[in-house]
Design a protein around this motif. Structure first.
Motif, mmCIF file in Angstrom:
data_model
loop_
_atom_site.group_PDB
_atom_site.id
_atom_site.type_symbol
_atom_site.label_atom_id
_atom_site.label_comp_id
_atom_site.label_asym_id
_atom_site.label_seq_id
_atom_site.Cartn_x
_atom_site.Cartn_y
_atom_site.Cartn_z
ATOM 1 N N VAL A 42 43.049 30.277 51.352
ATOM 2 C CA VAL A 42 44.505 29.945 51.289
ATOM 3 C C VAL A 42 44.510 29.371 51.333
ATOM 4 O O VAL A 42 45.145 28.617 52.348
ATOM 5 N N VAL A 43 45.350 28.287 50.055
ATOM 6 C CA VAL A 43 45.622 26.899 50.839
ATOM 7 C C VAL A 43 47.525 26.913 51.479
ATOM 8 O O VAL A 43 48.103 26.008 52.360
ATOM 9 N N LEU A 44 48.476 27.247 50.188
ATOM 10 C CA LEU A 44 49.751 27.107 50.568
ATOM 11 C C LEU A 44 50.161 28.650 50.828
ATOM 12 O O LEU A 44 49.362 29.714 50.244
ATOM 13 N N ASP A 45 50.421 29.039 52.270
ATOM 14 C CA ASP A 45 50.295 30.613 52.702
ATOM 15 C C ASP A 45 52.568 30.579 52.218
ATOM 16 O O ASP A 45 52.151 31.311 53.663
ATOM 17 N N GLY A 46 53.380 30.614 51.629
ATOM 18 C CA GLY A 46 54.578 31.087 51.698
ATOM 19 C C GLY A 46 55.247 29.904 51.921
ATOM 20 O O GLY A 46 55.789 29.439 53.578
ATOM 21 N N VAL A 47 55.526 28.829 51.288
ATOM 22 C CA VAL A 47 56.087 27.576 50.982
ATOM 23 C C VAL A 47 57.223 27.585 51.619
ATOM 24 O O VAL A 47 57.857 27.658 49.844
ATOM 25 N N ASP A 48 57.946 27.299 52.170
ATOM 26 C CA ASP A 48 59.508 27.324 51.907
ATOM 27 C C ASP A 48 59.972 26.009 52.595
ATOM 28 O O ASP A 48 59.736 25.534 53.620
ATOM 29 N N LEU A 49 60.868 24.905 51.710
ATOM 30 C CA LEU A 49 60.908 23.508 51.639
ATOM 31 C C LEU A 49 62.349 23.440 50.672
ATOM 32 O O LEU A 49 62.296 23.735 49.277
ATOM 33 N N ASP A 50 63.411 22.634 51.101
ATOM 34 C CA ASP A 50 64.757 22.398 50.277
ATOM 35 C C ASP A 50 64.429 20.534 50.824
ATOM 36 O O ASP A 50 64.535 20.337 52.041
ATOM 37 N N VAL A 51 64.578 19.840 49.856
ATOM 38 C CA VAL A 51 64.902 18.467 49.433
ATOM 39 C C VAL A 51 66.471 17.771 49.346
ATOM 40 O O VAL A 51 66.616 18.233 47.565
ATOM 41 N N ALA A 52 67.384 17.745 50.227
ATOM 42 C CA ALA A 52 68.465 17.065 48.969
ATOM 43 C C ALA A 52 68.575 16.003 48.370
ATOM 44 O O ALA A 52 68.113 15.238 48.539
ATOM 45 N N ARG A 53 69.870 16.085 47.611
ATOM 46 C CA ARG A 53 69.387 14.621 46.337
ATOM 47 C C ARG A 53 69.810 13.986 47.267
ATOM 48 O O ARG A 53 70.136 14.239 48.518
ATOM 49 N N ALA A 54 69.053 12.816 46.549
ATOM 50 C CA ALA A 54 68.772 11.204 47.240
ATOM 51 C C ALA A 54 68.572 11.132 48.824
ATOM 52 O O ALA A 54 69.060 10.151 49.416
ATOM 53 N N SER A 55 67.491 12.296 48.860
ATOM 54 C CA SER A 55 67.266 12.026 50.709
ATOM 55 C C SER A 55 66.164 11.696 50.208
ATOM 56 O O SER A 55 65.197 11.933 49.149
ATOM 57 N N SER A 56 65.443 11.373 51.652
ATOM 58 C CA SER A 56 63.982 10.976 52.066
ATOM 59 C C SER A 56 63.714 12.097 53.225
ATOM 60 O O SER A 56 63.986 12.505 54.117
ATOM 61 N N MET A 57 62.865 13.170 52.332
ATOM 62 C CA MET A 57 61.741 13.996 52.983
ATOM 63 C C MET A 57 60.454 13.946 52.952
ATOM 64 O O MET A 57 59.981 13.821 52.252
ATOM 65 N N VAL A 58 60.044 13.975 54.561
ATOM 66 C CA VAL A 58 58.705 13.344 54.440
ATOM 67 C C VAL A 58 57.896 14.745 55.372
ATOM 68 O O VAL A 58 58.142 14.908 56.060
ATOM 69 N N VAL A 59 56.640 14.864 54.384
ATOM 70 C CA VAL A 59 56.106 16.152 55.147
ATOM 71 C C VAL A 59 54.785 15.738 55.503
ATOM 72 O O VAL A 59 54.125 15.173 55.436
ATOM 73 N N ILE A 60 54.779 16.400 57.102
ATOM 74 C CA ILE A 60 53.323 15.601 57.730
ATOM 75 C C ILE A 60 52.691 16.837 57.979
ATOM 76 O O ILE A 60 53.096 17.683 58.055
ATOM 77 N N GLY A 61 51.131 15.990 58.255
ATOM 78 C CA GLY A 61 50.522 17.541 59.015
ATOM 79 C C GLY A 61 49.283 16.879 58.697
ATOM 80 O O GLY A 61 48.798 15.934 57.870
ATOM 81 N N GLY A 62 48.035 17.763 59.141
ATOM 82 C CA GLY A 62 46.961 17.264 59.272
ATOM 83 C C GLY A 62 45.938 17.120 58.524
ATOM 84 O O GLY A 62 46.765 17.648 57.094
ATOM 85 N N SER A 63 44.695 16.430 58.026
ATOM 86 C CA SER A 63 43.932 16.701 56.914
ATOM 87 C C SER A 63 43.484 18.485 56.169
ATOM 88 O O SER A 63 43.408 19.462 57.058
ATOM 89 N N GLY A 64 43.800 18.517 54.999
ATOM 90 C CA GLY A 64 43.591 20.350 54.486
ATOM 91 C C GLY A 64 44.635 20.949 54.761
ATOM 92 O O GLY A 64 44.111 21.921 54.621
ATOM 93 N N THR A 65 45.658 20.704 54.741
ATOM 94 C CA THR A 65 46.573 21.576 55.474
ATOM 95 C C THR A 65 47.229 22.147 53.777
ATOM 96 O O THR A 65 48.911 22.376 54.503
ATOM 97 N N GLY A 66 46.455 21.563 53.306
ATOM 98 C CA GLY A 66 47.443 22.046 51.971
ATOM 99 C C GLY A 66 48.893 20.562 51.549
ATOM 100 O O GLY A 66 49.533 21.576 50.290
ATOM 101 N N LYS A 67 48.881 19.650 51.889
ATOM 102 C CA LYS A 67 49.885 18.891 51.704
ATOM 103 C C LYS A 67 50.576 18.656 50.033
ATOM 104 O O LYS A 67 50.856 18.306 49.591
ATOM 105 N N SER A 68 48.500 17.899 50.017
ATOM 106 C CA SER A 68 48.939 17.791 47.964
ATOM 107 C C SER A 68 48.810 18.332 47.174
ATOM 108 O O SER A 68 49.253 18.397 46.184
ATOM 109 N N VAL A 69 47.926 19.359 48.053
ATOM 110 C CA VAL A 69 48.586 21.177 46.751
ATOM 111 C C VAL A 69 49.640 21.320 46.139
ATOM 112 O O VAL A 69 50.159 21.559 45.580
ATOM 113 N N MET A 70 50.267 21.013 47.682
ATOM 114 C CA MET A 70 51.988 21.587 47.730
ATOM 115 C C MET A 70 52.854 20.043 46.453
ATOM 116 O O MET A 70 53.585 20.609 45.739
#
Lengths: 259, 256
Positions: A21-49
């Motif tokens: 299981v790479v993504l296990d129920g990701v909830d995330l909102d990014v507001a218009r014209a804002s800059s969101m940065v998702v941090i996390g270690g290698s292999g936590t599913g960032k790229s898959v997201m």
């Protein structure tokens, strides 16, 4: 937040490869014209997201809304239209080796927007200038450029089609600190000039602090913390605390296997 | 039970691969007839497949024609049928050896190059980048190669036919002492249009097979440099075997 409809909204997004299981129920909102940065270690599913949002991978479950519209079950044509609103800066730049720099930058204009080649070249030169590259690099091939230069060209390519949403996949990985800061500045400038919504993934905290309005942390396929960049140092989350301070000791144990 | 599980796993993997390949081939072929068609890419591929393969294919054909003349002469001398050498050379070259050997040489040259190039684009995320720039990678990368392979290999085989027959002519006249005019007459005498045309149809099929294998294995490669290497090997091996198999089927179809 002034705008009630977030530009990007993920709810319960799940993705597995085999039994992993790479993504296990990701909830995330990014507001218009804002800059969101998702941090996390290698292999936590960032790229898959990111790939799920782009439609390069299909999530197993959950909802992904872009500008309020559900995108997980789009047909081919609607998907092609949607992807025209995105720009992406890939980790390894992913420039096309067989094309000179200017054609890389102009690629989306020529192929998708049907801009004539001559005009596309002029606009590509403008975009190259916007990332601090002169016309003399336009005729070079990507293999002739250094890593930092390639990243700049890739950034120019990502903004050339003037996307509403830009993704940055590890924008500063593999660059020296000075070049990393140059790229950070360019990202801030480009996103501001376009008025675009930015979603970045990184494990470089200096970069995250610089380009983010909000930061979210992903761990074991879930978003475990999400807040304004100013609050991250006293968020009271042991995982986040371990990550941003780069400590080997803490609740996070290293993942061995990649996906 | 682990023994049965191993068989089951292999069988399931085989089905998955077959399904993926069928979907890939189907998508590739349907995109061939749907606009937009990237003429610039097709032209570039045709130069790669055709022009740059000329030396390799030409040399192969030349020496094959020469050895055919030599072998059939020594063989046919045993029952005083030396005069059939010219006919044997031209029929063997146009019907079989021209298309098959050109196909195998191009599979090694072009199939490998296609798999390596597309495979590298896959592992360096260039294929994902194409998608994010609103360009369908199948249409942009695979379709031009399929069209170029299918159209160009027959042209290469026409050249190979001519050079192969010329090789036989050289050996026949300068080594075996045939009269040049007689040799040429014998070459034309029993040659029918069907011999050449069947060879060219084979060539078109082989060109398609080579490009499809190169693209498929490249497209599905993963895992960095090693994965690209495996894709390249798989592309050449599978294209070569498929060429020999379809060659038998097509020969059966044409001359049954």
């Amino acid at each position: 937040m002034t705008d009630p409809v977030p530009m990007i909204s993920l709810a319960g997004v799940t993705k597995r490869f085999g039994d992993k299981v790479v993504l296990d129920g990701v909830d995330l909102d990014v507001a218009r014209a804002s800059s969101m940065v998702v941090i996390g270690g290698s292999g936590t599913g960032k790229s898959v997201m990111l790939k799920c949002i782009l439609g390069l991978l299909a999530p197993d479950a959950g909802s992904i809304r872009i500008d309020g519209a559900e995108t997980t079950r789009l047909g081919r044509r609607a998907r092609e239209q949607l992807i025209g609103r995105f720009g992406m800066l890939f980790q390894g730049a992913a420039l096309f080796d067989s094309l000179p720099v200017w054609e890389n930058v102009a690629f989306g204009l020529i192929r998708a927007r049907r801009v004539p080649r001559r005009e596309a070249r002029t606009r590509a030169l403008d975009k190259l200038a916007a990332v601090g590259l002169g016309p003399e690099v336009a005729g070079l091939f990507p293999a002739e450029l250094s890593g930092g230069m390639q990243k700049r060209v890739a950034l120019a390519r990502a903004i050339a089609v003037e996307p509403e949403i830009i993704f940055f996949d590890e924008p500063t990985t593999g660059l020296d600190p000075i070049m990393a800061d140059v790229i950070n500045e360019l990202i801030i400038k480009c996103v501001r000039d376009l008025g675009a919504t930015a979603l970045s993934i990184t494990h470089d905290m200096a970069s995250a602090r610089k380009i983010a309005d909000r930061i979210a942390m992903i761990h074991q396929g879930r978003i475990i913390w999400d807040g304004p960049v100013g609050e991250i140092d006293h968020c009271g989350n042991a995982y986040v605390d371990q990550f941003i301070n780069g400590r080997a000791e803490g609740p996070i144990s290293m993942q061995v296997r990649a996906f | 039970m682990t023994f049965l599980a191993a068989i089951g796993r292999t069988f399931l993997a085989f089905l998955v691969t077959t399904g993926q390949f069928t979907l890939f081939a189907g998508a590739a072929v349907t995109h061939c007839v749907r606009p937009p068609i990237y003429l610039r890419m097709i032209g570039r591929q045709m130069i790669d497949v055709g022009y740059y393969s000329l030396p390799v294919v030409g040399l192969t054909a030349l020496f094959t024609g020469m050895v055919l003349a030599l072998q059939s002469y020594t063989g046919f001398a045993r029952f005083q049928a030396e005069s059939a050498v010219a006919t044997v050379v031209v029929l063997s070259i146009t019907r079989e050896l021209g298309p098959v050997l050109a196909g195998l040489m191009v599979a090694g040259r072009i199939g490998a190059a296609m798999a390596a190039e597309i495979g590298t684009m896959r592992v360096t995320e260039q294929i994902d980048a194409l998608t994010t720039l609103s360009t369908n990678p199948i249409k942009y990368l695979v379709v031009p190669r399929l069209i170029a392979g299918t159209l160009t290999l027959p042209v290469l085989v026409v050249v190979a036919d001519i050079i192969g027959v010329f090789g036989g002519f050289l050996v026949g006249v300068y080594r075996l002492g045939f009269n040049a005019a007689t040799y040429l007459t014998r070459t034309w005498e029993y040659l029918e249009p069907g011999d050449v045309i069947s060879g060219l149809v084979k060539a078109a099929v082989f060109g398609f097979v080579i490009a499809l294998m190169g693209c498929y294995h490249g497209y599905r490669s993963r895992g960095g440099a090693e994965g690209v290497g495996q894709a390249t090997t798989a592309a050449v091996v599978s294209a070569s075997i498929l060429i020999l198999m379809t060659n038998y089927l097509l020969t059966g179809l044409f001359f049954s």
